[in-house]
Design a protein around this motif. Structure first.
Motif, PDB file in Angstrom:
ATOM      1  N   GLU A  31      -7.533   8.172  14.715  1.00 53.26           N
ATOM      2  CA  GLU A  31      -6.488   7.800  14.241  1.00 53.26           C
ATOM      3  C   GLU A  31      -6.172   6.400  13.604  1.00 53.26           C
ATOM      4  OE1 GLU A  31      -2.130   8.636  12.818  1.00 53.26           O
ATOM      5  OE2 GLU A  31      -3.714   9.743  13.488  1.00 53.26           O
ATOM      6  N   VAL A  32      -6.527   5.489  14.486  1.00 56.29           N
ATOM      7  CA  VAL A  32      -6.409   3.991  14.301  1.00 56.29           C
ATOM      8  C   VAL A  32      -7.201   3.571  13.042  1.00 56.29           C
ATOM      9  CG1 VAL A  32      -6.680   1.771  15.335  1.00 56.29           C
ATOM     10  CG2 VAL A  32      -5.505   3.809  16.624  1.00 56.29           C
ATOM     11  N   SER A  33      -8.650   3.772  13.363  1.00 56.88           N
ATOM     12  CA  SER A  33      -9.703   3.649  12.619  1.00 56.88           C
ATOM     13  C   SER A  33      -9.525   4.254  10.942  1.00 56.88           C
ATOM     14  CB  SER A  33     -11.208   4.067  12.835  1.00 56.88           C
ATOM     15  OG  SER A  33     -11.319   3.288  14.057  1.00 56.88           O
ATOM     16  N   LEU A  34      -8.837   5.218  11.025  1.00 57.75           N
ATOM     17  CA  LEU A  34      -8.595   6.080   9.864  1.00 57.75           C
ATOM     18  C   LEU A  34      -7.710   5.410   9.066  1.00 57.75           C
ATOM     19  CD1 LEU A  34      -8.942   8.699   7.684  1.00 57.75           C
ATOM     20  CD2 LEU A  34      -7.124   9.485   9.119  1.00 57.75           C
ATOM     21  N   CYS A  35      -6.406   5.017   9.637  1.00 63.61           N
ATOM     22  CA  CYS A  35      -5.411   4.273   9.085  1.00 63.61           C
ATOM     23  C   CYS A  35      -5.701   2.600   8.742  1.00 63.61           C
ATOM     24  CB  CYS A  35      -4.159   4.052  10.009  1.00 63.61           C
ATOM     25  SG  CYS A  35      -3.172   5.664  10.347  1.00 63.61           S
ATOM     26  N   ASP A  36      -6.792   2.078   9.660  1.00 59.26           N
ATOM     27  CA  ASP A  36      -7.152   0.763   9.231  1.00 59.26           C
ATOM     28  C   ASP A  36      -8.081   0.880   7.916  1.00 59.26           C
ATOM     29  OD1 ASP A  36      -5.861  -0.240  11.399  1.00 59.26           O
ATOM     30  OD2 ASP A  36      -7.502  -1.075  12.423  1.00 59.26           O
ATOM     31  N   CYS A  37      -8.762   2.075   7.518  1.00 58.85           N
ATOM     32  CA  CYS A  37      -9.722   1.914   6.691  1.00 58.85           C
ATOM     33  C   CYS A  37      -8.862   2.356   5.461  1.00 58.85           C
ATOM     34  CB  CYS A  37     -10.646   2.950   6.986  1.00 58.85           C
ATOM     35  SG  CYS A  37     -12.069   3.017   6.051  1.00 58.85           S
ATOM     36  N   ILE A  38      -7.862   3.248   5.490  1.00 56.76           N
ATOM     37  CA  ILE A  38      -7.047   3.236   4.313  1.00 56.76           C
ATOM     38  C   ILE A  38      -6.382   2.211   3.938  1.00 56.76           C
ATOM     39  CG2 ILE A  38      -4.938   4.680   3.675  1.00 56.76           C
ATOM     40  CD1 ILE A  38      -5.910   7.147   5.302  1.00 56.76           C
ATOM     41  N   ASP A  39      -5.883   1.452   4.926  1.00 57.96           N
ATOM     42  CA  ASP A  39      -5.017   0.348   4.491  1.00 57.96           C
ATOM     43  C   ASP A  39      -6.067  -1.069   3.952  1.00 57.96           C
ATOM     44  OD1 ASP A  39      -2.573   1.709   5.359  1.00 57.96           O
ATOM     45  OD2 ASP A  39      -2.555   0.495   7.330  1.00 57.96           O
ATOM     46  N   GLY A  40      -7.090  -0.768   4.689  1.00 62.10           N
ATOM     47  CA  GLY A  40      -8.149  -2.219   4.078  1.00 62.10           C
ATOM     48  C   GLY A  40      -8.642  -1.749   2.618  1.00 62.10           C
ATOM     49  N   SER A  41      -8.919  -0.291   2.566  1.00 63.36           N
ATOM     50  CA  SER A  41      -9.422  -0.174   1.216  1.00 63.36           C
ATOM     51  C   SER A  41      -8.389   0.151   0.065  1.00 63.36           C
ATOM     52  CB  SER A  41     -10.468   1.260   1.167  1.00 63.36           C
ATOM     53  OG  SER A  41      -9.733   2.290   1.883  1.00 63.36           O
ATOM     54  N   ASN A  42      -7.376   0.500   0.524  1.00 64.63           N
ATOM     55  CA  ASN A  42      -6.194   0.748  -0.588  1.00 64.63           C
ATOM     56  C   ASN A  42      -6.341   1.906  -1.277  1.00 64.63           C
ATOM     57  OD1 ASN A  42      -3.543   0.575  -1.070  1.00 64.63           O
ATOM     58  ND2 ASN A  42      -4.173  -0.928  -2.946  1.00 64.63           N
ATOM     59  N   VAL A  43      -6.966   3.049  -0.865  1.00 65.20           N
ATOM     60  CA  VAL A  43      -7.501   4.261  -1.514  1.00 65.20           C
ATOM     61  C   VAL A  43      -6.293   5.159  -1.759  1.00 65.20           C
ATOM     62  CG1 VAL A  43      -9.733   4.348  -1.199  1.00 65.20           C
ATOM     63  CG2 VAL A  43      -8.301   5.324   0.448  1.00 65.20           C
ATOM     64  N   SER A  44      -6.229   6.016  -2.811  1.00 64.96           N
ATOM     65  CA  SER A  44      -5.101   6.741  -3.035  1.00 64.96           C
ATOM     66  C   SER A  44      -5.589   8.227  -2.274  1.00 64.96           C
ATOM     67  CB  SER A  44      -4.944   6.855  -4.565  1.00 64.96           C
ATOM     68  OG  SER A  44      -6.246   7.526  -5.245  1.00 64.96           O
ATOM     69  N   GLU A  45      -4.363   9.111  -2.604  1.00 62.94           N
ATOM     70  CA  GLU A  45      -4.554  10.424  -2.193  1.00 62.94           C
ATOM     71  C   GLU A  45      -5.382  11.073  -3.343  1.00 62.94           C
ATOM     72  OE1 GLU A  45      -1.054  13.165  -1.620  1.00 62.94           O
ATOM     73  OE2 GLU A  45       0.276  11.531  -1.621  1.00 62.94           O
ATOM     74  N   GLU A  46      -5.595  10.963  -4.233  1.00 62.22           N
ATOM     75  CA  GLU A  46      -6.470  11.396  -5.303  1.00 62.22           C
ATOM     76  C   GLU A  46      -7.930  11.140  -4.932  1.00 62.22           C
ATOM     77  OE1 GLU A  46      -8.137  13.692  -7.884  1.00 62.22           O
ATOM     78  OE2 GLU A  46      -6.012  13.742  -7.496  1.00 62.22           O
TER      79      GLU A  46
END
Length: 278
Positions: free
Chosen positions: A173-188
């Motif tokens: 959970e923690v790494s997933l959110c960090d990676c999402i927020d760092g890369s700023n990727v979209s749902e698509e």
């Protein structure tokens, strides 16, 4: 696309006798290259292994930093194929690089959701630089061959798709959110590049928990850390964590200036920049 399958073996780690760290002297360790980040040192290690036919890629905290997460690093986690782990450890301990790197005892403590205290650990001679060898299975990185992206400093990392998939499959959970927020990727982006069908990899979690338990018993420690065994829907997890990016903003990162807690509005992707930390 089917979830990746990983080989698993109970073969013990290679018997490379660790060399005890030298007793403190009046000359403390020097600071590693690039302001203490150790870029030149980890680059030398990766090039050395690659020159001997062993593919590798940097994972863990360093990979999150490469993709934009605001983390700090104590050591470098270097992923190698399971069937090359013995060879890699022996090469780093006894190869031509041994005059600059030497084995040291594993970490003396357990960390939540990690087997890092069981891995081969090496230290730069005379410098505060540490690297740990991580089996590809444990990092949930498919090998044969690795899918990597090289930084502007030529350090190999898993591609963003591979890294993000590993966090989703292991329910980190923690790494997933960090990676999402760092890369700023979209749902698509996730729908296009990730396998979102079905649940996370519970077989992997079960194997890792069993090994964690055995390692704890072998040292007389209580079994206090574990790997998540909750069954999740990968698509629902992905969508909810991407949609909550702004919900993770804090007063220091106002929505008027930040897209995520790690990314200013309009900022370039970190992996396209030559950063001295990656």
């Amino acid at each position: 696309m089917l979830a990746p399958k990983f080989p698993f073996t109970n073969t013990p780690l290679p018997s490379v006798p660790p060399v005890e760290e030298a007793a403190p002297t009046y000359s403390p360790d020097q600071v590693p290259s690039c302001g203490g980040h150790g870029i030149l040192e980890i680059l030398e290690v990766t090039r050395f292994l690659e020159a001997h036919g062993i593919e590798c890629c940097v994972v863990g905290v360093s990979a999150l930093m490469f993709y934009g997460a605001g983390r700090s690093r104590d050591e470098w986690d270097l992923c190698v194929p399971d069937d090359k782990l013995h060879e890699a450890a022996a090469l780093l301990a006894c190869g031509s690089i041994a005059d600059r790197l030497h084995p040291v005892p594993p970490l003396p403590i357990q960390h939540p959701s990690s087997l890092s205290h069981t891995y081969h650990r090496f230290k730069g001679k005379g410098i505060h630089f540490y690297v740990i060898l991580v089996p590809a299975h444990d990092a949930h990185i498919p090998s044969g061959p690795f899918r990597i992206m090289r930084s502007m400093n030529n350090i190999p990392y898993p591609t963003l798709q591979v890294l993000m998939q590993s966090f989703l499959d292991t329910n980190d959970e923690v790494s997933l959110c960090d990676c999402i927020d760092g890369s700023n990727v979209s749902e698509e982006w996730g729908r296009r590049y990730l396998d979102l069908e079905g649940p996370n990899d519970l077989e992997w979690a079960s194997r890792m928990n069993q090994r964690a338990k055995e390692a704890a018993q072998g040292r007389g420690w209580p079994f206090v850390h574990y790997f998540p065994t909750q069954k999740i829907n990968r698509r629902e997890k992905w969508e909810s964590r991407v949609r909550s990016k702004t919900g993770r903003l804090e007063w220091k990162t106002p929505e008027s200036l930040f897209d995520t807690r790690f990314r200013l509005k309009g900022s370039p992707d970190p992996w396209t920049q030559k950063l001295m930390s990656c």
